[in-house]
Design an enzyme around this catalytic site. Sequence first.
Site, mmCIF file in Angstrom:
data_model
loop_
_atom_site.group_PDB
_atom_site.id
_atom_site.type_symbol
_atom_site.label_atom_id
_atom_site.label_comp_id
_atom_site.label_asym_id
_atom_site.label_seq_id
_atom_site.Cartn_x
_atom_site.Cartn_y
_atom_site.Cartn_z
ATOM 1 N N MET A 66 -8.316 9.485 8.819
ATOM 2 C CA MET A 66 -8.764 9.835 7.455
ATOM 3 C C MET A 66 -9.840 10.916 7.460
ATOM 4 S SD MET A 66 -8.907 5.924 5.966
ATOM 5 C CE MET A 66 -9.996 5.384 7.294
ATOM 6 N N ASP A 79 0.815 -1.216 0.000
ATOM 7 C CA ASP A 79 0.000 0.000 0.000
ATOM 8 C C ASP A 79 0.850 1.269 0.000
ATOM 9 O OD1 ASP A 79 -2.399 -1.314 -0.041
ATOM 10 O OD2 ASP A 79 -2.818 -1.094 2.096
ATOM 11 N N LYS A 120 -3.614 3.223 -2.321
ATOM 12 C CA LYS A 120 -4.836 4.018 -2.456
ATOM 13 C C LYS A 120 -4.732 5.198 -1.501
ATOM 14 C CE LYS A 120 -7.652 0.665 -1.509
ATOM 15 N NZ LYS A 120 -8.920 -0.009 -1.185
#
Length: 255
Positions: free
Chosen positions: A174, A39, A61
């Site tokens: 996030m 990742d 991502k």
Amino acid sequence: MQNSKHPSITLVGAGPGDAELITIKGMKALQTADVVLYDALVSEELLDLVPAHAVKVYVGKRSGDHSASQQAINQLMVDYALNYGHVVRLKGGDPFVFGRGYEELEHAASYNIPAQVIPGISSSISVPGLQQIPVTHRGMSESFWVVTGTTADGRISDDLREATHSNATVVVLMGLHKIKEITELFKAAGKHRLPAAVIQSGSTQNEKVVVGVVDTLPELVKQHEVKAPALMIFGQVVSLHPQFQSVNEVYDSIS
């Protein structure tokens, strides 16, 4: 290619960013990998542990930059296992803390490919801890929430709204792009002066830390140019950070 090895998949949590914070078991999995799917938030130093013959595939991502969809990653993982052997799916933090790890397990199971999980150190606990902010502390916080800043459809999580009414520590992952909306939720709960912090790229060379209170947090983030990836911490435990006393004095002088 013809695969003489048995297909298998290992989901490995890489920890918060510092390569040395991966577990020994995670390191051993990397050393036996035939393929590594890794990742965006994974330290590339960890790829040095991978055998020379292994295939390394970036499937990162990030907000606004999705190199591969989750569905595509799931299928890549299976295809590589069937064709190469042992696939290590290397994920930032812990695979089961907003890592969609269980979806990958389910996909492997649908092809009858053996899979195992090696947990990682979640940034939600370790990044505050590295800054001497405990998520729990006797007489100050009996529990903690770990909440995503936004849901899959872009809304602020209903759980976060609930969390603002709790006395627990609240760690938001996030959610930096919605910091104004998030701090407004805490203000609506009467928590203007609640200690709060934002930590960018915790445990890495790009780490930035801002410490203040709910009222001042968005301006501090703007002033210090804090960028994603970052997490937010709300709660009395933030007052234990070495910087808090000085920033609180400044806040008191202007409020």
